[in-house]
Design a protein around this motif. Structure first.
Motif, PDB file in Angstrom:
ATOM      1  N   VAL A  48      60.617  36.500  -6.566  1.00  0.00           N
ATOM      2  CA  VAL A  48      59.416  36.034  -5.866  1.00  0.00           C
ATOM      3  C   VAL A  48      59.738  35.748  -4.405  1.00  0.00           C
ATOM      4  O   VAL A  48      58.969  36.104  -3.499  1.00  0.00           O
ATOM      5  CB  VAL A  48      58.849  34.787  -6.561  1.00  0.00           C
ATOM      6  CG1 VAL A  48      57.745  34.151  -5.716  1.00  0.00           C
ATOM      7  CG2 VAL A  48      58.309  35.140  -7.949  1.00  0.00           C
ATOM      8  N   ALA A  49      60.891  35.096  -4.149  1.00  0.00           N
ATOM      9  CA  ALA A  49      61.284  34.783  -2.771  1.00  0.00           C
ATOM     10  C   ALA A  49      61.457  36.063  -1.951  1.00  0.00           C
ATOM     11  O   ALA A  49      61.024  36.135  -0.790  1.00  0.00           O
ATOM     12  CB  ALA A  49      62.577  33.970  -2.771  1.00  0.00           C
ATOM     13  N   TRP A  50      62.080  37.059  -2.574  1.00  0.00           N
ATOM     14  CA  TRP A  50      62.291  38.326  -1.855  1.00  0.00           C
ATOM     15  C   TRP A  50      60.951  38.984  -1.522  1.00  0.00           C
ATOM     16  O   TRP A  50      60.759  39.480  -0.402  1.00  0.00           O
ATOM     17  CB  TRP A  50      63.144  39.254  -2.715  1.00  0.00           C
ATOM     18  CG  TRP A  50      63.430  40.579  -2.052  1.00  0.00           C
ATOM     19  CD1 TRP A  50      64.413  40.853  -1.163  1.00  0.00           C
ATOM     20  CD2 TRP A  50      62.687  41.787  -2.231  1.00  0.00           C
ATOM     21  NE1 TRP A  50      64.353  42.172  -0.768  1.00  0.00           N
ATOM     22  CE2 TRP A  50      63.296  42.773  -1.410  1.00  0.00           C
ATOM     23  CE3 TRP A  50      61.580  42.144  -2.993  1.00  0.00           C
ATOM     24  CZ2 TRP A  50      62.833  44.076  -1.344  1.00  0.00           C
ATOM     25  CZ3 TRP A  50      61.115  43.454  -2.928  1.00  0.00           C
ATOM     26  CH2 TRP A  50      61.730  44.409  -2.111  1.00  0.00           C
ATOM     27  N   VAL A  51      60.019  38.995  -2.475  1.00  0.00           N
ATOM     28  CA  VAL A  51      58.706  39.604  -2.232  1.00  0.00           C
ATOM     29  C   VAL A  51      57.987  38.872  -1.103  1.00  0.00           C
ATOM     30  O   VAL A  51      57.397  39.511  -0.201  1.00  0.00           O
ATOM     31  CB  VAL A  51      57.860  39.581  -3.518  1.00  0.00           C
ATOM     32  CG1 VAL A  51      56.408  39.974  -3.204  1.00  0.00           C
ATOM     33  CG2 VAL A  51      58.444  40.526  -4.557  1.00  0.00           C
ATOM     34  N   LEU A  52      58.014  37.544  -1.106  1.00  0.00           N
ATOM     35  CA  LEU A  52      57.339  36.774  -0.047  1.00  0.00           C
ATOM     36  C   LEU A  52      57.945  37.063   1.321  1.00  0.00           C
ATOM     37  O   LEU A  52      57.222  37.207   2.316  1.00  0.00           O
ATOM     38  CB  LEU A  52      57.424  35.282  -0.364  1.00  0.00           C
ATOM     39  CG  LEU A  52      56.601  34.805  -1.561  1.00  0.00           C
ATOM     40  CD1 LEU A  52      56.848  33.320  -1.827  1.00  0.00           C
ATOM     41  CD2 LEU A  52      55.109  35.056  -1.327  1.00  0.00           C
ATOM     42  N   VAL A  53      59.268  37.142   1.371  1.00  0.00           N
ATOM     43  CA  VAL A  53      59.928  37.431   2.647  1.00  0.00           C
ATOM     44  C   VAL A  53      59.519  38.822   3.145  1.00  0.00           C
ATOM     45  O   VAL A  53      59.231  39.011   4.334  1.00  0.00           O
ATOM     46  CB  VAL A  53      61.457  37.334   2.497  1.00  0.00           C
ATOM     47  CG1 VAL A  53      62.161  37.891   3.729  1.00  0.00           C
ATOM     48  CG2 VAL A  53      61.881  35.899   2.268  1.00  0.00           C
ATOM     49  N   THR A  89      63.282  26.675   1.020  1.00  0.00           N
ATOM     50  CA  THR A  89      64.677  26.929   0.635  1.00  0.00           C
ATOM     51  C   THR A  89      65.281  25.729  -0.080  1.00  0.00           C
ATOM     52  O   THR A  89      65.961  25.868  -1.102  1.00  0.00           O
ATOM     53  CB  THR A  89      65.518  27.276   1.873  1.00  0.00           C
ATOM     54  OG1 THR A  89      64.975  28.434   2.511  1.00  0.00           O
ATOM     55  CG2 THR A  89      66.962  27.537   1.488  1.00  0.00           C
ATOM     56  N   VAL A  90      65.027  24.523   0.451  1.00  0.00           N
ATOM     57  CA  VAL A  90      65.554  23.300  -0.168  1.00  0.00           C
ATOM     58  C   VAL A  90      64.986  23.129  -1.575  1.00  0.00           C
ATOM     59  O   VAL A  90      65.707  22.806  -2.525  1.00  0.00           O
ATOM     60  CB  VAL A  90      65.222  22.066   0.696  1.00  0.00           C
ATOM     61  CG1 VAL A  90      65.520  20.774  -0.063  1.00  0.00           C
ATOM     62  CG2 VAL A  90      66.013  22.107   1.994  1.00  0.00           C
ATOM     63  N   ALA A  95      65.841  23.250  -7.297  1.00  0.00           N
ATOM     64  CA  ALA A  95      65.360  23.635  -8.626  1.00  0.00           C
ATOM     65  C   ALA A  95      66.420  24.419  -9.389  1.00  0.00           C
ATOM     66  O   ALA A  95      66.643  24.176 -10.584  1.00  0.00           O
ATOM     67  CB  ALA A  95      64.078  24.457  -8.499  1.00  0.00           C
ATOM     68  N   LEU A  96      67.090  25.354  -8.717  1.00  0.00           N
ATOM     69  CA  LEU A  96      68.133  26.132  -9.377  1.00  0.00           C
ATOM     70  C   LEU A  96      69.330  25.259  -9.747  1.00  0.00           C
ATOM     71  O   LEU A  96      69.950  25.443 -10.804  1.00  0.00           O
ATOM     72  CB  LEU A  96      68.582  27.286  -8.480  1.00  0.00           C
ATOM     73  CG  LEU A  96      67.522  28.352  -8.175  1.00  0.00           C
ATOM     74  CD1 LEU A  96      68.108  29.446  -7.297  1.00  0.00           C
ATOM     75  CD2 LEU A  96      66.968  28.953  -9.461  1.00  0.00           C
TER      76      LEU A  96
END
Length: 330
Positions: A48-53, A89-90, A95-96
């Protein structure tokens, strides 16, 4: 990866419902299920993070077409974007981290584990030691670990030589075996099957041929198997096998191997008391048959170069006799 493509072991895999693959994404044990969920969660979040970026990058490139540097530059907009990116990012990292922490706790070894098995890594095979309460309860196997389904099993992992790593992906995580210390790993199978594992730490020439099979059975089946393993080797009734026993005891074999119920009490190599009942030979390299036993005894360095078993001088007749004896040790 399949253990074998044909023969007895392939039949056993088919009957058990286990494909023999080594995939952490095909979990059948409690610890492995926790790890699989963590992997899926991390991949999903990162995806999801990659798609948003990528979406934001594409939007910025499209908006910037045909505009001057002054029109594009906006200090407040850049500041808000940086703050938002840092905050996201934080949150993701936190969460991870929390997910990883709870997964680690979930795969920990509980104190009242149902049973304890000691596994010692050798170059290049697995020594498996069972020690239960009661007289004559202790016994050893090699390259196979039998466990009852639905029960926590505490593995005490040790190494006799170099660093090895025990990994059965469908049942548990990975744990190193370090010379001079014991590490602990929780093993649990939720359904019967034959699960293939592997040494996951480069440990020498035959590292790639250091497999282990975990055979999960119904508790009643496990108890029957364990009762049989506790028994000493029966005196062969076949004349050829009886002659093979005499050859074994008269050659250097008895100095390195143990066969309970005989005068062979060697500790250098695997315990051979019930070798004929094991599915594979040489740590998963070949199926246990009379032919493979004969090939291994005749020239172990051709089958598995660099192993510590010396070649014992045998005549053709002696080789037939001793392989018949080995096959009958069940």
């Amino acid at each position: 990866m399949r253990i074998v493509r044909n023969g007895l072991l392939a039949v056993a895999l088919a009957v058990s419902g286990c494909s023999g693959n080594q995939s952490a994404m095909d979990p059948d044990g409690g610890p492995a299920i926790h790890i699989a969920h963590l992997i899926i969660g991390i991949v999903a979040v990162c995806g999801v993070a990659w798609v948003l970026v990528m979406v934001m990058l594409a939007a910025a490139l499209l908006r910037g077409r045909g505009r001057t540097g002054r029109e594009i530059t906006n200090e407040r907009s850049l500041m808000r974007a940086v703050i938002a990116a840092v905050a996201v990012t934080v949150v993701i990292v936190a969460a991870l981290t929390v997910s990883s922490f709870f997964t680690t706790r979930g795969i920990g070894v509980p104190e009242p584990a149902a049973m304890t098995i000691t596994v010692r890594g050798q170059q290049w095979w697995w020594q498996v030691m069972y020690a239960d309460s009661g007289p004559n309860a202790s016994f050893e196997t090699a390259n196979e670990i039998h466990i009852p389904v639905g029960r926590d099993v505490r593995l005490e992992l040790q190494s006799a030589d170099v660093i090895h790593s025990f990994w059965v992906p469908s049942l548990a995580g990975k744990q190193d075996l370090v010379p001079g210390r014991s590490n602990i790993l929780l093993l649990r199978a939720e359904k019967p099957g034959i699960y293939r594992g592997q040494c996951a730490e480069f440990c020498g020439l035959q590292h790639g041929h250091m497999a282990v099979l975990v055979i999960a059975e119904a508790p009643a089946d496990y108890e029957r198997w364990a009762a049989g393993q506790r028994q000493t080797a029966l005196l062969p009734s076949n004349p050829e096998a009886l002659a093979g026993q005499a050859v074994f005891l008269g050659k250097p074999c008895a100095a390195c191997h143990t066969i309970r119920g005989t005068s062979a009490h060697g500790k250098t190599g695997p315990d051979l008391t019930h070798i004929g009942s094991r599915l594979t030979l040489a740590a998963g390299l070949v199926e246990t048959t009379r032919g493979s036993l004969a090939a291994w005894i005749a020239d172990p360095q051709t089958v598995k170069p660099g192993n510590n078993m010396p070649t014992v001088a045998l005549t053709g007749v002696e080789l037939q006799q001793i392989s018949t004896y080995m096959e009958g040790l069940k």
